[in-house]
Design an enzyme around this catalytic site. Structure first.
Site, PDB file in Angstrom:
ATOM      1  N   ASP A  89       0.875  -1.274   0.146  1.00 10.47           N
ATOM      2  CA  ASP A  89       0.106  -0.007  -0.096  1.00 10.47           C
ATOM      3  C   ASP A  89       0.876   1.306  -0.205  1.00 10.47           C
ATOM      4  OD1 ASP A  89      -2.200   1.989   1.078  1.00 10.47           O
ATOM      5  OD2 ASP A  89      -3.263  -0.115   0.803  1.00 10.47           O
ATOM      6  N   ASP A  90       0.276   2.316   0.605  1.00 14.47           N
ATOM      7  CA  ASP A  90       0.917   3.803   0.272  1.00 14.47           C
ATOM      8  C   ASP A  90       2.321   3.711   1.044  1.00 14.47           C
ATOM      9  OD1 ASP A  90       1.197   6.331   0.423  1.00 14.47           O
ATOM     10  OD2 ASP A  90      -0.721   6.714   1.305  1.00 14.47           O
ATOM     11  N   LYS A 119      -4.225  -1.120  -6.732  1.00 12.08           N
ATOM     12  CA  LYS A 119      -5.441  -0.201  -5.854  1.00 12.08           C
ATOM     13  C   LYS A 119      -5.192   1.294  -5.968  1.00 12.08           C
ATOM     14  CE  LYS A 119      -6.430   0.566  -0.801  1.00 12.08           C
ATOM     15  NZ  LYS A 119      -6.149   0.365   0.390  1.00 12.08           N
ATOM     16  N   SER A 144     -11.504   5.275  -2.591  1.00 13.25           N
ATOM     17  CA  SER A 144     -11.376   6.772  -2.238  1.00 13.25           C
ATOM     18  C   SER A 144     -11.526   7.130  -0.855  1.00 13.25           C
ATOM     19  CB  SER A 144     -12.344   7.360  -3.095  1.00 13.25           C
ATOM     20  OG  SER A 144     -12.067   9.021  -2.776  1.00 13.25           O
ATOM     21  N   ASP A 181     -18.919   3.898  -7.144  1.00 13.74           N
ATOM     22  CA  ASP A 181     -19.991   3.998  -8.400  1.00 13.74           C
ATOM     23  C   ASP A 181     -19.983   3.053  -9.337  1.00 13.74           C
ATOM     24  OD1 ASP A 181     -18.450   5.367 -10.438  1.00 13.74           O
ATOM     25  OD2 ASP A 181     -18.012   6.597  -8.696  1.00 13.74           O
ATOM     26  N   GLU A 206      -5.384 -18.382  16.037  1.00 15.51           N
ATOM     27  CA  GLU A 206      -5.906 -17.606  14.905  1.00 15.51           C
ATOM     28  C   GLU A 206      -5.304 -18.031  13.681  1.00 15.51           C
ATOM     29  OE1 GLU A 206      -6.712 -13.244  17.380  1.00 15.51           O
ATOM     30  OE2 GLU A 206      -4.691 -13.983  16.807  1.00 15.51           O
TER      31      GLU A 206
HETATM   32  C1  GLA Z   1      -6.826   5.321   2.025  1.00 15.95           C
HETATM   33  C2  GLA Z   1      -7.357   3.856   1.785  1.00 15.95           C
HETATM   34  C3  GLA Z   1      -6.630   3.328   2.493  1.00 15.95           C
HETATM   35  C4  GLA Z   1      -5.230   3.225   2.581  1.00 15.95           C
HETATM   36  C5  GLA Z   1      -4.646   4.799   2.625  1.00 15.95           C
HETATM   37  C6  GLA Z   1      -3.144   5.045   2.203  1.00 15.95           C
HETATM   38  O1  GLA Z   1      -7.118   6.005   3.254  1.00 15.95           O
HETATM   39  O2  GLA Z   1      -8.845   4.013   1.822  1.00 15.95           O
HETATM   40  O3  GLA Z   1      -7.034   1.859   2.477  1.00 15.95           O
HETATM   41  O4  GLA Z   1      -4.885   2.928   1.172  1.00 15.95           O
HETATM   42  O5  GLA Z   1      -5.603   5.693   1.864  1.00 15.95           O
HETATM   43  O6  GLA Z   1      -2.844   6.253   2.566  1.00 15.95           O
END
Ligand code: GLA
Length: 727
Positions: free
Chosen positions: A366-367, A476, A525, A532, A612
Site C-alpha cells: 500500500d501507500d 489499488k 477513495s 459507483d 487465530e
Molecule cells: C486511503 C485508503 C486506505 C489506504 C490509505 C493509504 O485512506 O482507503 O485503504 O490505502 O489511503 O494512504
C-alpha cells in the site's frame, strides 16, 4: 426483440422480461412518457389527462386549447423553456442569454446491440442481449438536437438512458443542466430510498415518503462521494424486500451528480438522476457534441430483493470488464493496517512469507513506497520507487514475493499531488487552484488538473514506467480528498472543468486497462468515496470502506448491497481492537463479514496466535469453497441490521441447489429470545441438507418459519450455514 415502434401513432415501447416502458411523440411533437411498470401490452396513452389548470401555461401551437400543458404532462426529457415549472432534465443557455429550449420529435430508429458512449463508461451487451432505441429531438429555433439513447436488456429487466446533445446552430450555447433520466408517474404513492453516509460509514439506508418539496441528493465534491451514493430507489409505500413495485436509478458516473424526487401540485411524482447542475456550465460550439452520462433503470414488482438482483446481474456481467470479471479474485493481504507507512522490503517479505504459509494468494504494497513518503505530508505525484526505503529494487522485491508463490499488487493515488514533491515543484500550475487564491488542502494534498490532457499523459507515462518494472498483478487506485479550487488554465469556461476532470480520469483508466489487461484494478477513495457504477467499468472491485470493523461493516455492506453486487465489494479481515472503532470482535465474525465481498486480510499475520492462524487457514479454505457462490450467486438480505438483533444475508446459486447463509449477532441480552432466520429463494417442495450438522430441512419450512440461530454466550457470534439441495 424488446423495442417496438408504432410509426403511425408514434408510440415507442420497450419490453423487458418483466417490465414495459412506453412513450409517445404527440401531435405537437412533444415526447411524452406514458408508462413504466409491470410488463403489459397495449397503448397507455389513455393515462394522459387533459384539463385547464390555472397558472399552467400552454405551448403556443396548442392554440386555444388550455387543457394542454407541459406543466402537467409526463415527459421523457423535460427542459427549461416549455412551460413546465417542475425540475427539468435539461437547461440550455442560448447565445442571446435566454433559456429557451423546446425539443420536438424528429425521428426514431432501432439499432442492434447496446449503444456505447465515447470516453465514458456504459453498460455493454452483444446483439443477442440488447437493442438500442435512438429518438432524435430538435429545437426548431436553435437547432440544438438531443438524441435520446435507450438501451434495452430484456433478460435482465434493465433499461439504460443516455443522450447526445448536438449544437446544430451557428452560435455557441451553454448546457446548464444535463440529466438523461427522468421518470414521471401520473399517480402513485411512493417512498424514496437514498444511500447516505460519511467517510468510514458509507451507504446507510434512508427510506422516506415522497412528498411535496423536492428531496435531493448529490455531490459537489467532484467525486460521487461518501455522503450520497449516485443511486436511488423509488418504491411503492407498501413494497418490501419480497413484494411490491419498485424502481432503481443508478448513475454510471464518478463525479458531481444530482438525484431529485418531488411530488408536484397534482400529486404526480417526478424523479431525475444525472449530472449536477451546480458548478456546471458546459460550452458547446457549433457542431460540437456533449454526452450525457448513462443512468441504469430497473423495475421489479417482486420487491427490493429482485430489484437489487437485477442491478447486480447488470453490473457484474455488463459493466465490470476484463479478465477478473468472471474469475474468482485472489485472497489478498494488504500492508496498510499491518504497517502503514513503516515498511521495507524485509518487513514486506516477512508479511508475505507468513501469508503464503496461511494460504493467502497476493501481497499488496500500500501507500509509502514512492518518492519521499514516510507520512501523508509529502511525495504524492512522484511515482518512482524509493529504493533506498525499500532496500532493493521493485523488480527484485516482486521476484521474491512471486518466489513465495504470491502475486504482487501495488497502491497508487494518481490524481493527487503534495506540494512537497518534485512534480509540484516542477509543475505547480498542474495542481487545481484558483489564481490569486490559496487552495483548500485536504490530507495535506492537492489534486492534479485531470481536465488537461498533458497532465493525464504525464501521469500515464509515469505509472507505466512503474508497472513495467515487474510482474504487477493488481493496482489499488486511491483518491484521498474531494475536489476543490476547480480552475483550469486550459479551459475556455470554468463550468466544464469538473466534467472534463472525470473524462480525463476515465481516459487514463481506459488506457491502463487496455495496456495491462491482466492487472486486477481495485478502486478506492478513502474507502468507499467513489463507489459507483462508473468506476466499476474500469475497476471490477472497490474498497468498500476504510472501516474494517465487522459490526459496522454489516451496516455498510447492507446498504451497498441494494445497488452493487458482492463481487464488487472489497472487504477484509483486520486486527482487533479494530483500528477505526476500537471494538473487538471474534475472528469468525470478521471472517464471515469479509466473505460478503472480495475477501482478504488487512493485518500482520505474524502477530496472530496459533489458534487465530488455524482459524485463518480454515477461513481461506471456506472462502475458496464458497467463492463461486458468493461471487455469482443471487444475493438476499435476510434482516435489516439497523433495526434487528442480527445481521444476516444469503447467497443462492442460480439453480437453487446450493445456499450459503451468513449471520452475525449484533446485540446480546440476558435471557435472549431466539432469532429465526427465514431463508429465501429455495426451491419449493425440495429438501435441503445443512452440511455441518447433516440435518435435512424442508425448503418451505425454512422459508416459512426459518431456522433458529443458537443462543450462545458472548458478543458477536457468527454463523455460516451451507445447505445443499437433496436428490
Ligand atoms: C486511503 C485508503 C486506505 C489506504 C490509505 C493509504 O485512506 O482507503 O485503504 O490505502 O489511503 O494512504
Amino acid at each position: 426483440m424488446g423495442i417496438l415502434i408504432d410509426e403511425k401513432n408514434k408510440i415507442f415501447t420497450l419490453h423487458t422480461k418483466n417490465s414495459t416502458y412506453q412513450m409517445k411523440a404527440d401531435e405537437y411533437g412533444f415526447l411524452l412518457h406514458l408508462y413504466y411498470g409491470r410488463r403489459t401490452e397495449g397503448c397507455m396513452d389513455y393515462l394522459l389527462h387533459f384539463a385547464d389548470r390555472g397558472f399552467s401555461g400552454n405551448p403556443y401551437d396548442a392554440g386555444a386549447d388550455r387543457t394542454y400543458s407541459m406543466d402537467v404532462l409526463p415527459q421523457e426529457l423535460p427542459c427549461q423553456g416549455t412551460g413546465d415549472y417542475r425540475s427539468p432534465a435539461v437547461i440550455i443557455k442560448n447565445a442571446d442569454g435566454s433559456y429557451g429550449c423546446d425539443f420536438r420529435y424528429r425521428s426514431a430508429r432501432i439499432l442492434e446491440g447496446k449503444y456505447g458512449i465515447p470516453g465514458f463508461p456504459a453498460v455493454y451487451a452483444d446483439k443477442k442481449e440488447a437493442e438500442t432505441l435512438e429518438i432524435e429531438l430538435e429545437d426548431p429555433v436553435s437547432h440544438v438536437k438531443a438524441t435520446l439513447l435507450y438501451g434495452v436488456l430484456p433478460e435482465l429487466d434493465i433499461i439504460t438512458r443516455s443522450a447526445r446533445i448536438h449544437n446544430g446552430g451557428s452560435d455557441k450555447i451553454s448546457l446548464e443542466k444535463a440529466q438523461a433520466a427522468c421518470l414521471d408517474w401520473v399517480g402513485g404513492d411512493f417512498d424514496i430510498m437514498f444511500f447516505y453516509g460519511r467517510h468510514a460509514m458509507e451507504r446507510y439506508v434512508q427510506r422516506t415518503p415522497v412528498s411535496h418539496g423536492a428531496q435531493t441528493i448529490g455531490s459537489r465534491r467532484g467525486t460521487s462521494s461518501h455522503q450520497y451514493n449516485p443511486m436511488m430507489m423509488i418504491a411503492d409505500r407498501n413494497a418490501t424486500e419480497d413484494f411490491g413495485s419498485c424502481y432503481a436509478m443508478t448513475f454510471v458516473y464518478s463525479g458531481n451528480f444530482k438525484g431529485e424526487v418531488e411530488k408536484d401540485q397534482f400529486n404526480q411524482t417526478r424523479a431525475l438522476m444525472g449530472l449536477a447542475d451546480e458548478l456546471f456550465s458546459y460550452p458547446l460550439q457549433p457542431e460540437e457534441d456533449f454526452y450525457v452520462p448513462e443512468t441504469i433503470l430497473s423495475y421489479s414488482r417482486a420487491g427490493l430483493a429482485k430489484l437489487s438482483q437485477n442491478l447486480h446481474s447488470c453490473i457484474r456481467a455488463h459493466l465490470c470488464r476484463g479478465k477478473y470479471r468472471d474469475s474468482i479474485r485472489p485472497v489478498l493481504l494488504n500492508s496498510w493496517e499491518a504497517s502503514y507507512f513503516d515498511f521495507d522490503s524485509e518487513s514486506l517479505c516477512a508479511l508475505a512469507r507468513q501469508a503464503a504459509d496461511l494460504g493467502i494468494e497476493m501481497l499488496v504494497m500500500d501507500d509509502g513506497w514512492f518518492g519521499k513518503r514516510d507520512d501523508d505530508n509529502s511525495g504524492l505525484g512522484d511515482w518512482h520507487v524509493n529504493e533506498e526505503k525499500l532496500g532493493e529494487s521493485l523488480s527484485s522485491l516482486i521476484e521474491k514475493i512471486n518466489g513465495m508463490g504470491l502475486k504482487f499488487g501495488i497502491w497508487f493515488e494518481p490524481e493527487a499531488v503534495n506540494e512537497d514533491s518534485d512534480l509540484y515543484r516542477e509543475h505547480p500550475d498542474w495542481a487545481l487552484s484558483i489564481p490569486g487564491r490559496n487552495p483548500v488542502r485536504a490530507r495535506n494534498q492537492l489534486l492534479l488538473d485531470f481536465s488537461r490532457p498533458e497532465v493525464v499523459d504525464w501521469i500515464f507515462e509515469n505509472l507505466c514506467q512503474v508497472l513495467d518494472q515487474g510482474n504487477i498483478e493488481y493496482i489499488k487506485w486511491d483518491l484521498n480528498r474531494s475536489l476543490s479550487d476547480c480552475y483550469s488554465c486550459g479551459a475556455d469556461d470554468q463550468g466544464r472543468v469538473q466534467y472534463d476532470y472525470v473524462r480525463g480520469l476515465y481516459d487514463l483508466l481506459e488506457r491502463l486497462v487496455q495496456k495491462y489487461p491482466d492487472i486486477l484494478f481495485e478502486g478506492c477513495s478513502g474507502g468507499g468515496g467513489r463507489f459507483d457504477a462508473g468506476m466499476l467499468y474500469y475497476t471490477p472491485q472497490i474498497w468498500c470502506s476504510d472501516n474494517t470493523d465487522a459490526v459496522d461493516r454489516v451496516d455498510i455492506q447492507y446498504g451497498t448491497s441494494f445497488g452493487y453486487p458482492v463481487s464488487t465489494v472489497g472487504s477484509h479481515v483486520s486486527a482487533v481492537p479494530n483500528h477505526q472503532t476500537g471494538r473487538t470482535t471474534p475472528f469468525a465474525a470478521r471472517g464471515i463479514t469479509a466473505m460478503a465481498g472480495t475477501f482478504g486480510y488487512e493485518l500482520d499475520p505474524n502477530k496472530l496466535t496459533d489458534d487465530e492462524k488455524q482459524q485463518m487457514r480454515q477461513q481461506i479454505a471456506d472462502y475458496k469453497k464458497y467463492a463461486p457462490l458468493i461471487q455469482n450467486g443471487l444475493y438476499y438480505r435476510l434482516t435489516d441490521p439497523s433495526t434487528q438483533e442480527v445481521g444476516a444475508w444469503e447467497f443462492v446459486s442460480e439453480d437453487a441447489s446450493a445456499v450459503l447463509v451468513s449471520a452475525l449477532m449484533l446485540k446480546v441480552h440476558g435471557n435472549m429470545t431466539v432469532n429465526y432466520l427465514r431463508l429465501k429463494g429455495l426451491e419449493e417442495g425440495c429438501m435441503y441438507r445443512e452440511e455441518k450438522s447433516g440435518k435435512v430441512y424442508a425448503a418451505d419450512a425454512l422459508m416459512e418459519s426459518g431456522i433458529p440461530l443458537p443462543v450462545e454466550f458472548g458478543e458477536y457470534q457468527a454463523y455460516q450455514m451451507y445447505f445443499v439441495k437433496e436428490g
